[in-house]
Design a protein around this motif. Structure first.
Motif, PDB file in Angstrom:
ATOM      1  N   GLY A  88      -6.417   6.892  16.476  1.00  0.00           N
ATOM      2  CA  GLY A  88      -4.911   6.643  16.469  1.00  0.00           C
ATOM      3  C   GLY A  88      -3.700   6.436  14.867  1.00  0.00           C
ATOM      4  N   ASP A  89      -5.407   6.736  13.827  1.00  0.00           N
ATOM      5  CA  ASP A  89      -4.422   7.476  12.765  1.00  0.00           C
ATOM      6  C   ASP A  89      -3.578   8.214  11.842  1.00  0.00           C
ATOM      7  N   SER A  90      -2.691   8.133  11.173  1.00  0.00           N
ATOM      8  CA  SER A  90      -1.770   9.174  11.107  1.00  0.00           C
ATOM      9  C   SER A  90      -1.170   8.731   9.757  1.00  0.00           C
ATOM     10  N   LEU A  91      -0.233  10.563   9.185  1.00  0.00           N
ATOM     11  CA  LEU A  91      -0.432  10.358   7.924  1.00  0.00           C
ATOM     12  C   LEU A  91       0.693   9.881   7.807  1.00  0.00           C
ATOM     13  N   ASP A  92       1.510   9.249   8.782  1.00  0.00           N
ATOM     14  CA  ASP A  92       2.254   8.508   8.058  1.00  0.00           C
ATOM     15  C   ASP A  92       1.852   6.892   7.967  1.00  0.00           C
ATOM     16  N   LEU A  93       0.964   7.003   8.423  1.00  0.00           N
ATOM     17  CA  LEU A  93       0.562   4.495   8.150  1.00  0.00           C
ATOM     18  C   LEU A  93      -0.418   5.541   6.376  1.00  0.00           C
ATOM     19  N   ILE A  94      -0.996   6.128   6.843  1.00  0.00           N
ATOM     20  CA  ILE A  94      -2.038   6.828   5.812  1.00  0.00           C
ATOM     21  C   ILE A  94      -1.090   6.537   4.445  1.00  0.00           C
ATOM     22  N   ALA A  95       0.582   7.298   4.542  1.00  0.00           N
ATOM     23  CA  ALA A  95       1.168   7.443   3.733  1.00  0.00           C
ATOM     24  C   ALA A  95       1.169   6.018   3.265  1.00  0.00           C
ATOM     25  N   ARG A  96       1.601   4.617   3.810  1.00  0.00           N
ATOM     26  CA  ARG A  96       1.444   3.627   3.981  1.00  0.00           C
ATOM     27  C   ARG A  96       0.515   2.834   2.864  1.00  0.00           C
ATOM     28  N   ASP A  97      -0.627   3.579   3.147  1.00  0.00           N
ATOM     29  CA  ASP A  97      -1.517   2.590   2.443  1.00  0.00           C
ATOM     30  C   ASP A  97      -1.457   3.004   1.042  1.00  0.00           C
ATOM     31  N   TYR A  98      -1.256   4.408   0.846  1.00  0.00           N
ATOM     32  CA  TYR A  98      -1.548   5.340  -0.057  1.00  0.00           C
ATOM     33  C   TYR A  98       0.133   4.644  -1.165  1.00  0.00           C
ATOM     34  N   VAL A  99       0.922   4.181  -0.355  1.00  0.00           N
ATOM     35  CA  VAL A  99       1.872   3.732  -1.749  1.00  0.00           C
ATOM     36  C   VAL A  99       1.268   2.334  -2.064  1.00  0.00           C
ATOM     37  N   ALA A 100       0.531   1.359  -1.113  1.00  0.00           N
ATOM     38  CA  ALA A 100       0.220   0.096  -1.653  1.00  0.00           C
ATOM     39  C   ALA A 100      -0.785   0.622  -3.022  1.00  0.00           C
TER      40      ALA A 100
END
Length: 429
Positions: free
Chosen positions: A27-39
């Motif tokens: 269920g992972d997605s670019l939107d979720l990854i992008a949030r963690d990238y910002v962190a």
């Protein structure tokens, strides 16, 4: 990759309804990854002052990073995890903009991982470091290859004393008096903006503040605040010449950093909700595009002799200066530009320990035609930012070549670049 970029250019006006990538089995997605990238980026910023150049996402994310940042080893593991997650997300059928988004995130996570390795003590050569952080490998030419340019400048400015001394003496006639800096800079930035808005639509609320500062390793800096606002600072420790007022106005403002950040915020954060663009890591491929486009923007806004004409008609009178040798000044500037990449070779030798500080300053004096104080300041910049220096001269040349390959309307090509997630690797022919 080139086919993807060409297709991407057709989508730049698209609204927020861009097709999304297919989530992986978890269920992972670019939107979720992008949030963690910002962190990840915000937490690296807690481990290295100045790493986060701009952030205008949710303030609670920055507060969380400040309150409990991971250690450098943990952040290295976090970057590796993000890479694995990105590689697992499929962009099949999602469209070129989403495929480019994935490539953009992968490149920036890779750059962040390289910076973290440097923070943990890894040593890289100048060229290896530049490629790892910014995505482009610079050519390091022998300093002797720049000697013919020095010979041309020597012929242009004959006389006694070293060439650097003659250049400094000649340029002293074009120093803006400190009590006129504000009015000259205001006029230069206003003209840079006037020329830019004729071609690029800017957010209605965009604005900036201007301040003069000192004791900095740089000559100018744009601190983007979000909501199309910037704080521009100009280092007034050293002489500022009339042509430099135009350079700074375009580079830091229009169509440079201020415009780039404002368009990225509008295109991606406001319209698409792609949160990765709400943070700007300084040591990243983003900076190659940012600095390269900001430098090319000077030539774009003032092509040919238009910069010299504006100096003659507006800036010289405001500064109270005599324009009688302005043409020779323009010739000197064109020749000096050909020396820009000499400092890459000097920095490579200095950072590797092959030459000491005094030798580096002497070489910078010779090949940048600066006095000792200015060469010392430039070495301070190299001490602070290391291989970042490639983003100016090499960045400008790569951006210029790419924009001018897109067609006769160079402003349109520039707007395309400034509103995109195009990477340095996409710019290289």
């Amino acid at each position: 990759m080139r086919a993807i970029v060409i297709s991407l250019l057709c989508l730049l006006g698209a609204c927020a309804t861009v097709p999304t990538a297919t989530p992986d089995a978890s269920g992972d997605s670019l939107d979720l990854i992008a949030r963690d990238y910002v962190a990840l980026i915000l937490e690296i910023g807690e481990r290295e002052e100045g790493y986060v150049d701009a952030y205008y996402g949710p303030p609670e994310w920055a507060a969380a990073a400040e309150a409990d940042p991971r250690t450098v080893p943990q952040l290295i593991q976090g970057a590796a995890s993000l890479t694995e997650r990105l590689e697992a997300v499929s962009t099949a059928g999602a469209g070129p903009a989403v495929a480019q988004r994935k490539a953009y995130l992968l490149a920036h996570v890779s750059s962040a991982a390289a910076r973290l390795r440097m923070l943990s003590g890894e040593k890289m050569s100048f060229a290896d470091e530049a490629e790892a952080l910014f995505g482009v490998r610079p050519e390091l030419r022998p300093l002797s290859s720049y000697d013919p340019v020095l010979a041309e400048i020597d012929a242009l400015l004959p006389g006694s004393g070293t060439l650097a001394e003659r250049v400094t003496a000649f340029k002293s006639h074009y120093v803006i008096p400190k009590d006129r800096l504000q009015v000259v800079m205001d006029a230069a930035i206003a003209e840079c903006r006037r020329r830019t808005v004729q071609h690029i639509a800017l957010p209605a609320n965009e604005n900036f503040t201007l301040a003069f500062v000192g004791d900095k390793p740089w000559s100018g800096y744009n601190y983007y605040q979000g909501d199309a606002r910037s704080k521009i600072e100009i280092n007034a420790d050293f002489p500022i010449y009339t042509e430099r007022a135009i350079d700074l106005g375009c580079h830091e403002g229009y169509p440079g950093h201020h415009v780039y950040n404002a368009l990225l915020e509008k295109t991606f954060v406001d319209e698409r909700g792609w949160v990765e663009m709400s943070v700007y890591p300084l040591f990243s491929p983003m900076s190659f595009v940012a600095e390269g486009s900001a430098n090319y923007g000077i030539d774009l806004a003032f092509p040919g002799d238009e910069g010299l004409a504006f100096e003659r008609e507006v800036l010289f009178p405001l500064a109270g200066l005599d324009p009688s040798t302005a043409e020779k000044k323009a010739q000197l500037a064109a020749l000096t530009r050909q020396l820009a990449r000499a400092e890459y070779t000097i920095a490579d030798d200095y950072l590797a320990g092959r030459i000491d500080r005094d030798a580096a300053i002497e070489q910078l004096m010779k090949y940048s035609l600066a006095d000792r104080a200015k060469a010392t300041q430039r070495l301070r910049f190299i001490d602070t930012y290391r291989s970042y220096i490639i983003n100016y001269g090499l960045g400008r040349d790569v951006v210029q070549a790419w924009v001018e390959r897109q067609g006769p309307d160079h402003w349109q090509g520039m707007e395309t670049l400034l509103s995109s997630q195009i990477l340095p690797v996409d710019l290289v022919e």
